[in-house]
Scaffold this motif. Structure first.
Motif, PDB file in Angstrom:
ATOM      1  N   MET A 135       0.872  -1.185   0.000  1.00  0.00           N
ATOM      2  CA  MET A 135       0.000   0.000   0.000  1.00  0.00           C
ATOM      3  C   MET A 135       0.902   1.226   0.000  1.00  0.00           C
ATOM      4  O   MET A 135       1.626   1.481   0.967  1.00  0.00           O
ATOM      5  CB  MET A 135      -0.911   0.017   1.216  1.00  0.00           C
ATOM      6  N   LEU A 136       0.884   1.968  -1.105  1.00  0.00           N
ATOM      7  CA  LEU A 136       1.638   3.215  -1.204  1.00  0.00           C
ATOM      8  C   LEU A 136       0.700   4.356  -0.859  1.00  0.00           C
ATOM      9  O   LEU A 136      -0.220   4.668  -1.619  1.00  0.00           O
ATOM     10  CB  LEU A 136       2.186   3.398  -2.617  1.00  0.00           C
ATOM     11  N   PRO A 137       0.877   4.989   0.309  1.00  0.00           N
ATOM     12  CA  PRO A 137      -0.031   6.071   0.693  1.00  0.00           C
ATOM     13  C   PRO A 137       0.029   7.224  -0.297  1.00  0.00           C
ATOM     14  O   PRO A 137       1.081   7.537  -0.861  1.00  0.00           O
ATOM     15  CB  PRO A 137       0.500   6.503   2.066  1.00  0.00           C
ATOM     16  N   ALA A 138      -1.112   7.858  -0.510  1.00  0.00           N
ATOM     17  CA  ALA A 138      -1.135   9.071  -1.316  1.00  0.00           C
ATOM     18  C   ALA A 138      -0.315  10.148  -0.606  1.00  0.00           C
ATOM     19  O   ALA A 138      -0.195  10.141   0.624  1.00  0.00           O
ATOM     20  CB  ALA A 138      -2.579   9.544  -1.511  1.00  0.00           C
ATOM     21  N   PRO A 139       0.293  11.080  -1.346  1.00  0.00           N
ATOM     22  CA  PRO A 139       1.102  12.121  -0.716  1.00  0.00           C
ATOM     23  C   PRO A 139       0.329  12.837   0.391  1.00  0.00           C
ATOM     24  O   PRO A 139      -0.811  13.269   0.201  1.00  0.00           O
ATOM     25  CB  PRO A 139       1.422  13.059  -1.885  1.00  0.00           C
ATOM     26  N   GLY A 140       0.944  12.907   1.549  1.00  0.00           N
ATOM     27  CA  GLY A 140       0.329  13.568   2.685  1.00  0.00           C
ATOM     28  C   GLY A 140      -0.634  12.707   3.471  1.00  0.00           C
ATOM     29  O   GLY A 140      -1.213  13.177   4.452  1.00  0.00           O
ATOM     30  N   ARG A 141      -0.834  11.437   3.065  1.00  0.00           N
ATOM     31  CA  ARG A 141      -1.798  10.583   3.750  1.00  0.00           C
ATOM     32  C   ARG A 141      -1.128   9.468   4.541  1.00  0.00           C
ATOM     33  O   ARG A 141      -1.791   8.500   4.931  1.00  0.00           O
ATOM     34  CB  ARG A 141      -2.767   9.953   2.743  1.00  0.00           C
ATOM     35  N   GLU A 142       0.167   9.566   4.778  1.00  0.00           N
ATOM     36  CA  GLU A 142       0.880   8.501   5.480  1.00  0.00           C
ATOM     37  C   GLU A 142       0.305   8.234   6.869  1.00  0.00           C
ATOM     38  O   GLU A 142       0.069   7.084   7.261  1.00  0.00           O
ATOM     39  CB  GLU A 142       2.374   8.844   5.596  1.00  0.00           C
ATOM     40  N   ALA A 143       0.086   9.290   7.636  1.00  0.00           N
ATOM     41  CA  ALA A 143      -0.456   9.124   8.986  1.00  0.00           C
ATOM     42  C   ALA A 143      -1.868   8.562   8.942  1.00  0.00           C
ATOM     43  O   ALA A 143      -2.252   7.745   9.780  1.00  0.00           O
ATOM     44  CB  ALA A 143      -0.435  10.447   9.741  1.00  0.00           C
ATOM     45  N   ALA A 144      -2.647   8.972   7.949  1.00  0.00           N
ATOM     46  CA  ALA A 144      -4.015   8.483   7.835  1.00  0.00           C
ATOM     47  C   ALA A 144      -4.055   6.997   7.544  1.00  0.00           C
ATOM     48  O   ALA A 144      -4.883   6.260   8.087  1.00  0.00           O
ATOM     49  CB  ALA A 144      -4.759   9.256   6.741  1.00  0.00           C
ATOM     50  N   VAL A 145      -3.136   6.518   6.702  1.00  0.00           N
ATOM     51  CA  VAL A 145      -3.076   5.079   6.409  1.00  0.00           C
ATOM     52  C   VAL A 145      -2.743   4.308   7.679  1.00  0.00           C
ATOM     53  O   VAL A 145      -3.373   3.288   7.985  1.00  0.00           O
ATOM     54  CB  VAL A 145      -2.047   4.795   5.303  1.00  0.00           C
ATOM     55  N   ARG A 146      -1.755   4.793   8.414  1.00  0.00           N
ATOM     56  CA  ARG A 146      -1.389   4.105   9.659  1.00  0.00           C
ATOM     57  C   ARG A 146      -2.564   4.084  10.632  1.00  0.00           C
ATOM     58  O   ARG A 146      -2.868   3.043  11.217  1.00  0.00           O
ATOM     59  CB  ARG A 146      -0.194   4.798  10.316  1.00  0.00           C
ATOM     60  N   ASP A 147      -3.219   5.210  10.787  1.00  0.00           N
ATOM     61  CA  ASP A 147      -4.309   5.282  11.752  1.00  0.00           C
ATOM     62  C   ASP A 147      -5.520   4.461  11.330  1.00  0.00           C
ATOM     63  O   ASP A 147      -6.319   4.049  12.181  1.00  0.00           O
ATOM     64  CB  ASP A 147      -4.728   6.745  11.960  1.00  0.00           C
ATOM     65  N   ARG A 148      -5.676   4.226  10.033  1.00  0.00           N
ATOM     66  CA  ARG A 148      -6.828   3.468   9.536  1.00  0.00           C
ATOM     67  C   ARG A 148      -6.421   2.099   9.014  1.00  0.00           C
ATOM     68  O   ARG A 148      -7.132   1.484   8.231  1.00  0.00           O
ATOM     69  CB  ARG A 148      -7.523   4.270   8.431  1.00  0.00           C
ATOM     70  N   LEU A 149      -5.275   1.605   9.484  1.00  0.00           N
ATOM     71  CA  LEU A 149      -4.766   0.327   8.982  1.00  0.00           C
ATOM     72  C   LEU A 149      -5.729  -0.816   9.298  1.00  0.00           C
ATOM     73  O   LEU A 149      -5.842  -1.770   8.528  1.00  0.00           O
ATOM     74  CB  LEU A 149      -3.386   0.036   9.585  1.00  0.00           C
ATOM     75  N   VAL A 150      -6.428  -0.735  10.404  1.00  0.00           N
ATOM     76  CA  VAL A 150      -7.387  -1.778  10.760  1.00  0.00           C
ATOM     77  C   VAL A 150      -8.466  -1.891   9.695  1.00  0.00           C
ATOM     78  O   VAL A 150      -8.921  -2.986   9.360  1.00  0.00           O
ATOM     79  CB  VAL A 150      -8.014  -1.488  12.140  1.00  0.00           C
ATOM     80  N   ARG A 151      -8.864  -0.747   9.142  1.00  0.00           N
ATOM     81  CA  ARG A 151      -9.885  -0.753   8.094  1.00  0.00           C
ATOM     82  C   ARG A 151      -9.288  -1.122   6.744  1.00  0.00           C
ATOM     83  O   ARG A 151      -9.937  -1.778   5.910  1.00  0.00           O
ATOM     84  CB  ARG A 151     -10.551   0.612   8.016  1.00  0.00           C
ATOM     85  N   GLU A 152      -8.052  -0.717   6.484  1.00  0.00           N
ATOM     86  CA  GLU A 152      -7.445  -0.896   5.174  1.00  0.00           C
ATOM     87  C   GLU A 152      -6.887  -2.297   4.955  1.00  0.00           C
ATOM     88  O   GLU A 152      -6.940  -2.828   3.842  1.00  0.00           O
ATOM     89  CB  GLU A 152      -6.314   0.126   4.978  1.00  0.00           C
ATOM     90  N   LEU A 153      -6.347  -2.921   6.010  1.00  0.00           N
ATOM     91  CA  LEU A 153      -5.638  -4.182   5.830  1.00  0.00           C
ATOM     92  C   LEU A 153      -6.519  -5.307   5.288  1.00  0.00           C
ATOM     93  O   LEU A 153      -6.099  -6.025   4.371  1.00  0.00           O
ATOM     94  CB  LEU A 153      -4.966  -4.607   7.141  1.00  0.00           C
ATOM     95  N   PRO A 154      -7.735  -5.532   5.805  1.00  0.00           N
ATOM     96  CA  PRO A 154      -8.561  -6.596   5.230  1.00  0.00           C
ATOM     97  C   PRO A 154      -8.798  -6.416   3.733  1.00  0.00           C
ATOM     98  O   PRO A 154      -8.803  -7.386   2.971  1.00  0.00           O
ATOM     99  CB  PRO A 154      -9.869  -6.489   6.027  1.00  0.00           C
ATOM    100  N   GLY A 155      -8.985  -5.164   3.298  1.00  0.00           N
ATOM    101  CA  GLY A 155      -9.170  -4.909   1.880  1.00  0.00           C
ATOM    102  C   GLY A 155      -7.927  -5.218   1.068  1.00  0.00           C
ATOM    103  O   GLY A 155      -8.000  -5.704  -0.068  1.00  0.00           O
ATOM    104  N   MET A 156      -6.753  -4.956   1.645  1.00  0.00           N
ATOM    105  CA  MET A 156      -5.503  -5.271   0.967  1.00  0.00           C
ATOM    106  C   MET A 156      -5.369  -6.771   0.717  1.00  0.00           C
ATOM    107  O   MET A 156      -4.769  -7.199  -0.275  1.00  0.00           O
ATOM    108  CB  MET A 156      -4.316  -4.771   1.796  1.00  0.00           C
ATOM    109  N   LEU A 157      -5.925  -7.579   1.616  1.00  0.00           N
ATOM    110  CA  LEU A 157      -5.804  -9.030   1.491  1.00  0.00           C
ATOM    111  C   LEU A 157      -6.897  -9.629   0.623  1.00  0.00           C
ATOM    112  O   LEU A 157      -6.849 -10.822   0.306  1.00  0.00           O
ATOM    113  CB  LEU A 157      -5.840  -9.678   2.879  1.00  0.00           C
ATOM    114  N   GLY A 158      -7.900  -8.845   0.248  1.00  0.00           N
ATOM    115  CA  GLY A 158      -9.010  -9.352  -0.542  1.00  0.00           C
ATOM    116  C   GLY A 158      -8.727  -9.324  -2.029  1.00  0.00           C
ATOM    117  O   GLY A 158      -7.600  -9.119  -2.493  1.00  0.00           O
ATOM    118  N   GLN A 159      -9.781  -9.514  -2.804  1.00  0.00           N
ATOM    119  CA  GLN A 159      -9.666  -9.541  -4.255  1.00  0.00           C
ATOM    120  C   GLN A 159      -9.363  -8.154  -4.799  1.00  0.00           C
ATOM    121  O   GLN A 159     -10.017  -7.175  -4.446  1.00  0.00           O
ATOM    122  CB  GLN A 159     -10.964 -10.062  -4.865  1.00  0.00           C
TER     123      GLN A 159
END
Length: 440
Positions: free
Chosen positions: A297-321
């Motif tokens: 997951m390459l965060p959009a510029p300026g969204r690095e902290a947001a990705v980390r803080d929302r990793l719980v929401r993002e990670l399942p999607g990363m593992l899906g189709q």
């Protein structure tokens, strides 16, 4: 079998137990040999029960809890940091799930909440199924242009103090039955009381052997003492090449948090899966056999902290189709080692009693025990051939996008998250963050 309880013995009894888990090995090289000798030759204390057969798949609840735990602990451990990071949710769960089988009362309840454990029977069978299904990923793999070997196996081992274990009531039988039935292991005897340094060396040697010498010192000097009564070890060995080999792409700038460094890059054009969200771009890199993959997951510029803080929401999607696409990917080669203060993170999640004198591990042993430390160490190396990764955990007890006809170019030239996972079960083996490919 009923559990027979007994009153705590008088003070001054040894109160130290060490539990350790290690995950390690090599992902990427098609020329790897398997692990070598098994140094466990001593007498064993083991329940006379067969290991449970695996289910067809681990339950969705088990995988979801493991994934969310991995995301949460990664986000918490990485908070406020701009350093490289890596952990193994599966290694941590296996070590702490074996420990959980000895916990009772409020101690067990706090562990369940902090670790996202569900029903204990479901947890045990879920990890039993996961371990055995992952082992089936091993074997020779071949495409029209590439041949290699994938090796993935998980080993568990208990080491118990030989003097303490002479007492037939030293260890609860249901506890020994659980680790045999669900984790396929028994207890090798070691002389902790009289030769703690030798016992520690023996355990470290076993871990090094199981991890192809990627984890050579899981237990640091002094962790094993004359008071140690038990060490539980989990080792996972993974070796696999990429589905398609990368090509070297020379040195290019990599934009760290506060500076730019020249990094050795590699490049590939591949049929893969990708997605784009408001937070960043996701791309999947399969390993040979198409059963395991690294998803970044390459965060959009300026969204690095947001990705980390929302990793719980993002990670399942990363593992899906992901949407199929032709991807031209450029990414850095990297190799580093990290250590995580898991105890600090778990205490912040409300797991307090297990580390206190009020800890209740009475389902493990009649003796009063408490966790004194948890160490988690990981290593990884990524190059054109594949990924080299290892992790170790020590638990110490005292007494979304659509497809496109045009190739999508993605360049990982700034910090990004990644996860190494199984495609069928969606089980995360490693969760990592690359902040600096030049750091070791």
């Amino acid at each position: 079998m009923n559990v027979i309880t007994s009153a705590p013995r008088p003070a001054l009894l040894p109160r130290r137990v060490v539990l350790a888990a290690a995950l390690g090995g090599l992902v990427g090289s098609p020329f790897l040999a398997g692990c070598g000798r098994d140094p466990i030759t001593s007498d064993m204390v083991r329940a006379n029960v067969d290991r449970n057969r695996p289910d067809a798949m681990p339950t969705a609840a088990t995988v979801d809890s493991l994934t969310r735990f991995g995301a949460e602990i990664s986000s918490q451990a990485q908070a406020g940091s701009h350093n490289n990071f890596l952990c193994s949710p599966l290694s941590l769960w296996l070590a702490l799930a074996m420990t959980r089988n000895g916990a009772a009362g409020r101690t067990a309840a706090e562990m369940d909440k902090a670790l996202r454990f569900g029903d204990l029977a479901g947890l045990n069978q879920g990890l039993n199924t996961t371990s055995q299904l992952l082992a089936e990923r091993s074997g020779k793999q071949q495409t029209s242009s590439r041949t290699g070997k994938v090796a993935l196996r998980i080993a568990n081992q208990l080491f118990g103090d030989q003097t303490f274990s002479k007492d037939p009531n030293a260890w609860r039988r249901p506890f020994l039955a659980a680790v045999a039935r669900y984790y396929g292991t028994g207890m090798a005897l070691a002389d902790f009381q009289h030769k703690p340094a030798d016992a520690q060396r023996r355990i470290n040697d076993w871990v090094a052997d199981q991890t192809n010498d990627k984890i050579t010192k899981l237990l640091p000097d002094g962790m094993i003492t004359g008071d140690t009564r038990l060490v539980l070890v989990n080792a996972l060995y993974l070796a696999a090449p990429w589905l398609e080999k990368f090509a070297a792409a020379g040195r290019r700038p990599f934009h760290r948090h506060d500076s730019v460094v020249p990094a050795d890059m590699m490049r590939i054009s591949m049929d893969s899966g990708t997605a784009k969200t408001m937070l960043g771009t996701v791309v999947r890199i399969p390993y040979l056999g198409n059963q395991l993959a690294m998803t970044v997951m390459l965060p959009a510029p300026g969204r690095e902290a947001a990705v980390r803080d929302r990793l719980v929401r993002e990670l399942p999607g990363m593992l899906g189709q992901l949407a199929p696409a032709q991807v031209i990917l450029t990414m850095p080669k990297f190799s580093y080692r990290t250590t995580i203060d898991v105890k600090l993170v778990l205490r912040s999640r409300g797991m307090e009693l297990a580390f206190s004198d009020s800890a209740d591990f009475s389902l493990m042993s009649p003796q009063p025990l408490k966790i004194t430390d948890i160490a988690h160490q990981c290593t990884i190396g990524v190059d054109e051939e594949g990924t080299e990764a290892s992790a170790a955990t020590a638990v110490v007890l005292d007494a979304s996008s659509g497809s496109s006809a045009r190739p999508i170019e993605i360049t990982l030239d700034r910090p990004f998250w990644y996860v190494i996972h199984d495609l069928a079960t969606k089980v995360p083996l490693f969760v990592g963050y690359l902040a600096d490919p030049t750091a070791s």
